[in-house]
Scaffold this motif. Sequence first.
Motif, PDB file in Angstrom:
ATOM      1  N   GLY A  17     -15.469  20.634  65.872  1.00 29.27           N
ATOM      2  CA  GLY A  17     -15.776  21.668  65.279  1.00 29.27           C
ATOM      3  C   GLY A  17     -17.348  22.240  65.979  1.00 29.27           C
ATOM      4  N   TYR A  18     -17.951  21.374  66.586  1.00 28.74           N
ATOM      5  CA  TYR A  18     -19.054  21.567  67.326  1.00 28.74           C
ATOM      6  C   TYR A  18     -19.229  21.823  68.693  1.00 28.74           C
ATOM      7  CZ  TYR A  18     -20.966  21.280  62.552  1.00 28.74           C
ATOM      8  OH  TYR A  18     -21.236  21.381  61.273  1.00 28.74           O
ATOM      9  N   VAL A  19     -17.943  21.624  69.388  1.00 31.93           N
ATOM     10  CA  VAL A  19     -17.993  21.588  70.940  1.00 31.93           C
ATOM     11  C   VAL A  19     -18.314  23.018  71.310  1.00 31.93           C
ATOM     12  CG1 VAL A  19     -16.898  20.804  72.865  1.00 31.93           C
ATOM     13  CG2 VAL A  19     -16.854  19.370  70.816  1.00 31.93           C
ATOM     14  N   LYS A  20     -18.940  23.278  72.474  1.00 30.97           N
ATOM     15  CA  LYS A  20     -19.275  24.721  72.905  1.00 30.97           C
ATOM     16  C   LYS A  20     -17.737  25.563  73.216  1.00 30.97           C
ATOM     17  CE  LYS A  20     -24.267  23.779  73.286  1.00 30.97           C
ATOM     18  NZ  LYS A  20     -24.364  22.108  73.109  1.00 30.97           N
ATOM     19  N   ASP A  21     -16.992  24.910  73.339  1.00 22.24           N
ATOM     20  CA  ASP A  21     -16.037  25.818  73.622  1.00 22.24           C
ATOM     21  C   ASP A  21     -15.579  26.613  72.597  1.00 22.24           C
ATOM     22  OD1 ASP A  21     -14.761  23.208  73.196  1.00 22.24           O
ATOM     23  OD2 ASP A  21     -13.371  24.514  72.408  1.00 22.24           O
ATOM     24  N   LEU A  22     -16.072  26.224  71.419  1.00 25.53           N
ATOM     25  CA  LEU A  22     -15.988  27.158  70.162  1.00 25.53           C
ATOM     26  C   LEU A  22     -16.441  28.607  70.419  1.00 25.53           C
ATOM     27  CD1 LEU A  22     -15.211  27.028  67.300  1.00 25.53           C
ATOM     28  CD2 LEU A  22     -17.532  26.640  66.672  1.00 25.53           C
ATOM     29  N   ARG A  23     -17.841  28.803  71.039  1.00 30.96           N
ATOM     30  CA  ARG A  23     -18.196  30.144  71.295  1.00 30.96           C
ATOM     31  C   ARG A  23     -17.279  31.078  72.151  1.00 30.96           C
ATOM     32  NH1 ARG A  23     -24.336  27.703  72.968  1.00 30.96           N
ATOM     33  NH2 ARG A  23     -24.349  26.481  71.154  1.00 30.96           N
ATOM     34  N   PRO A  24     -16.594  30.603  73.485  1.00 30.30           N
ATOM     35  CA  PRO A  24     -15.718  31.720  73.846  1.00 30.30           C
ATOM     36  C   PRO A  24     -14.302  31.858  72.836  1.00 30.30           C
ATOM     37  CG  PRO A  24     -15.895  29.652  75.207  1.00 30.30           C
ATOM     38  CD  PRO A  24     -17.002  29.544  74.119  1.00 30.30           C
ATOM     39  N   PRO A  55     -20.384  22.954  87.246  1.00 31.82           N
ATOM     40  CA  PRO A  55     -21.146  21.883  88.044  1.00 31.82           C
ATOM     41  C   PRO A  55     -21.555  20.761  87.295  1.00 31.82           C
ATOM     42  CG  PRO A  55     -21.583  24.156  88.536  1.00 31.82           C
ATOM     43  CD  PRO A  55     -20.967  24.222  87.378  1.00 31.82           C
ATOM     44  N   PHE A  56     -21.688  20.922  85.862  1.00 37.04           N
ATOM     45  CA  PHE A  56     -22.340  19.851  85.259  1.00 37.04           C
ATOM     46  C   PHE A  56     -21.285  18.956  84.630  1.00 37.04           C
ATOM     47  CE2 PHE A  56     -25.392  23.288  85.597  1.00 37.04           C
ATOM     48  CZ  PHE A  56     -26.391  22.508  86.184  1.00 37.04           C
ATOM     49  N   GLY A  57     -20.272  19.342  84.811  1.00 36.22           N
ATOM     50  CA  GLY A  57     -18.950  18.431  84.168  1.00 36.22           C
ATOM     51  C   GLY A  57     -18.771  18.828  82.587  1.00 36.22           C
ATOM     52  N   GLN A  58     -19.435  19.840  82.138  1.00 37.62           N
ATOM     53  CA  GLN A  58     -19.426  20.010  80.827  1.00 37.62           C
ATOM     54  C   GLN A  58     -18.370  21.261  80.471  1.00 37.62           C
ATOM     55  OE1 GLN A  58     -23.595  21.449  80.665  1.00 37.62           O
ATOM     56  NE2 GLN A  58     -24.184  19.648  79.459  1.00 37.62           N
ATOM     57  N   VAL A  59     -18.073  21.558  79.025  1.00 35.73           N
ATOM     58  CA  VAL A  59     -17.351  22.425  78.723  1.00 35.73           C
ATOM     59  C   VAL A  59     -18.177  23.241  77.798  1.00 35.73           C
ATOM     60  CG1 VAL A  59     -15.368  21.046  78.553  1.00 35.73           C
ATOM     61  CG2 VAL A  59     -16.733  21.547  76.425  1.00 35.73           C
ATOM     62  N   PRO A  60     -17.950  24.816  77.680  1.00 32.97           N
ATOM     63  CA  PRO A  60     -16.604  25.242  78.254  1.00 32.97           C
ATOM     64  C   PRO A  60     -17.186  25.845  79.906  1.00 32.97           C
ATOM     65  CG  PRO A  60     -17.920  26.998  77.302  1.00 32.97           C
ATOM     66  CD  PRO A  60     -18.824  25.702  76.973  1.00 32.97           C
ATOM     67  N   ALA A  61     -16.038  26.083  80.536  1.00 32.07           N
ATOM     68  CA  ALA A  61     -16.006  27.061  81.813  1.00 32.07           C
ATOM     69  C   ALA A  61     -14.926  27.933  81.412  1.00 32.07           C
ATOM     70  CB  ALA A  61     -15.730  26.271  83.037  1.00 32.07           C
TER      71      ALA A  61
END
Length: 221
Positions: A17-24, A55-61
């Motif tokens: 519920g807090y992972v930043k793919d929530l934004r898109p 590039p940083f291996g993070q989400v979201p892209a």
Amino acid sequence: MTIEISAFAWVPPFAQGYVKDLRPRWALAEAGIDYTVSLVGNGRADTPEYRAWQPFGQVPAYRDDEVELFESGAILLHIAQKSPALAPRDKQEAATTTAWVFSALNAIEPKVDNMILPAIFHPGEPWIEGARAAAEDILRLRLNSLSNALGEKDWLTGRFGVADIVMASVLRGLQDEPILRDFPRLAAYLKRCLARPAFDAAIKAQLATFAENAPPEAAAS
Ligand SMILES: N[C@@H](CCC(=O)N[C@@H](CS)C(=O)NCC(=O)O)C(=O)O
């Protein structure tokens, strides 16, 4: 137009519920635009293929038929251009939106993270209490400024937009923290943002991804 965002296949419950793919997800739900999810798990974050996208291996892209990009703020500014519901109506609104997206990510988010993340990632360590108190002092200054800037407005730019999505996503980290009670205007603003049906849709979509991809030991518990 096909839109694809990356999201972790699964994270432990405290982060769900807090992972930043929530934004898109939230912005696309506001815009009424469908998207597909490109799952990141099983070491994919470290592959050259994924690093070329994020590039940083993070989400979201994010990618669509025309562009691909990373960083949640940049992604939201891009999505805003695609939707009458979110697109700024004039140059000033566009400039103000960009400024608030940057300030949410640059002036506020690091101060929130400094206060709450040490206790999550270093539980029980002796330095946490002092670090938290120092971080809280700085955060308080920023929240006071933010509250003053918001004033009596419902939304940061005067009309709901991606700046509010980013700012609310950041302030949400303080939802259970006593400090937010000292800023009733911000607490009410956050409540207003989170009451939007598109926020609810975004949360449900993220949680559904985790439920579908839960490892057997998590699914059993
Ligand atoms: N500044 C980036 C931060 C993205 C970020 O921190 N993503 C987290 C998930 S919420 C992540 O991928 N963490 C794994 C890592 O940093 O390796 C953005 O806003 O998109």
